[in-house]
Design a protein around this motif. Structure first.
Motif, mmCIF file in Angstrom:
data_model
loop_
_atom_site.group_PDB
_atom_site.id
_atom_site.type_symbol
_atom_site.label_atom_id
_atom_site.label_comp_id
_atom_site.label_asym_id
_atom_site.label_seq_id
_atom_site.Cartn_x
_atom_site.Cartn_y
_atom_site.Cartn_z
ATOM 1 N N PRO A 76 0.833 -1.209 0.000
ATOM 2 C CA PRO A 76 0.000 0.000 0.000
ATOM 3 C C PRO A 76 0.869 1.262 0.000
ATOM 4 O O PRO A 76 2.077 1.197 0.178
ATOM 5 N N GLY A 77 0.258 2.385 -0.192
ATOM 6 C CA GLY A 77 0.996 3.648 -0.118
ATOM 7 C C GLY A 77 1.718 3.982 -1.408
ATOM 8 O O GLY A 77 1.143 3.937 -2.490
ATOM 9 N N ASN A 78 3.000 4.265 -1.287
ATOM 10 C CA ASN A 78 3.785 4.740 -2.425
ATOM 11 C C ASN A 78 4.516 3.598 -3.132
ATOM 12 O O ASN A 78 5.653 3.754 -3.551
ATOM 13 N N SER A 79 3.868 2.476 -3.290
ATOM 14 C CA SER A 79 4.491 1.344 -3.972
ATOM 15 C C SER A 79 4.335 1.489 -5.480
ATOM 16 O O SER A 79 3.532 2.284 -5.968
ATOM 17 N N ALA A 80 5.113 0.710 -6.208
ATOM 18 C CA ALA A 80 5.004 0.726 -7.671
ATOM 19 C C ALA A 80 3.588 0.361 -8.098
ATOM 20 O O ALA A 80 3.015 0.997 -8.987
ATOM 21 N N GLY A 81 3.015 -0.648 -7.479
ATOM 22 C CA GLY A 81 1.659 -1.068 -7.827
ATOM 23 C C GLY A 81 0.632 0.025 -7.590
ATOM 24 O O GLY A 81 -0.247 0.262 -8.433
ATOM 25 N N ALA A 82 0.731 0.726 -6.470
ATOM 26 C CA ALA A 82 -0.216 1.801 -6.151
ATOM 27 C C ALA A 82 -0.054 2.981 -7.106
ATOM 28 O O ALA A 82 -1.046 3.561 -7.565
ATOM 29 N N VAL A 83 1.187 3.334 -7.409
ATOM 30 C CA VAL A 83 1.436 4.445 -8.334
ATOM 31 C C VAL A 83 0.927 4.109 -9.735
ATOM 32 O O VAL A 83 0.299 4.937 -10.398
ATOM 33 N N LEU A 84 1.169 2.886 -10.172
ATOM 34 C CA LEU A 84 0.688 2.465 -11.493
ATOM 35 C C LEU A 84 -0.842 2.464 -11.550
ATOM 36 O O LEU A 84 -1.436 2.852 -12.558
ATOM 37 N N ALA A 85 -1.482 2.048 -10.471
ATOM 38 C CA ALA A 85 -2.950 2.061 -10.418
ATOM 39 C C ALA A 85 -3.477 3.490 -10.502
ATOM 40 O O ALA A 85 -4.479 3.752 -11.185
ATOM 41 N N GLU A 86 -2.804 4.424 -9.841
ATOM 42 C CA GLU A 86 -3.214 5.826 -9.900
ATOM 43 C C GLU A 86 -3.030 6.379 -11.312
ATOM 44 O O GLU A 86 -3.884 7.101 -11.832
ATOM 45 N N HIS A 87 -1.914 6.039 -11.947
ATOM 46 C CA HIS A 87 -1.695 6.462 -13.326
ATOM 47 C C HIS A 87 -2.808 5.924 -14.227
ATOM 48 O O HIS A 87 -3.333 6.642 -15.075
#
Length: 127
Positions: A76-87
């Protein structure tokens, strides 16, 4: 080819049908690439062996480092997966806004709409 010109507060935007049709295709392609990257981030986070000493009881840094890498990959948070989901969420919003503009432009100018349909395939990509 005919152009549509949108004016807002003394600004204008010229839109060519072929270029406009390419936006949806570009968004679709970018979403595909983001999904691939998110899959890789998940796979990295789920990797069982890292070879960083995580199984050595006497090395405290190995398990700590692996836990941190897993969290950065898909946590969760500032992970690659979370950032990619936001993108992906943002690109989808752009694509939906573009489709709304598309529908309104086609409604407003049938000749321009015909030109747009001539260069766009059913999937939204440019021929």
């Amino acid at each position: 080819m005919r152009q549509i010109e949108a004016r807002a507060v003394q600004e204008s935007v010229r839109v060519q049908p072929a270029e406009f049709a390419g936006i949806d295709h570009a968004c679709t392609e970018f979403l595909r690439v983001l999904a691939q990257a998110a899959t890789l981030a998940t796979e990295i986070g789920e990797q069982t062996s890292w070879g960083l000493g995580e199984t050595e009881a006497r090395l405290r840094s190995g398990p700590a480092l692996v836990a941190r890498l897993r969290a950065k990959a898909a946590g969760p948070g500032n992970s690659a997966g979370a950032v990619l989901a936001e993108h992906a969420r943002i690109v989808e919003g752009i694509r939906q806004s573009h489709r709304t503009a598309h529908d309104r432009l086609v409604e407003a100018d049938s000749e321009w709409g015909d030109q747009l349909r001539a260069v766009a395939t059913p999937a939204g990509s440019v021929r």
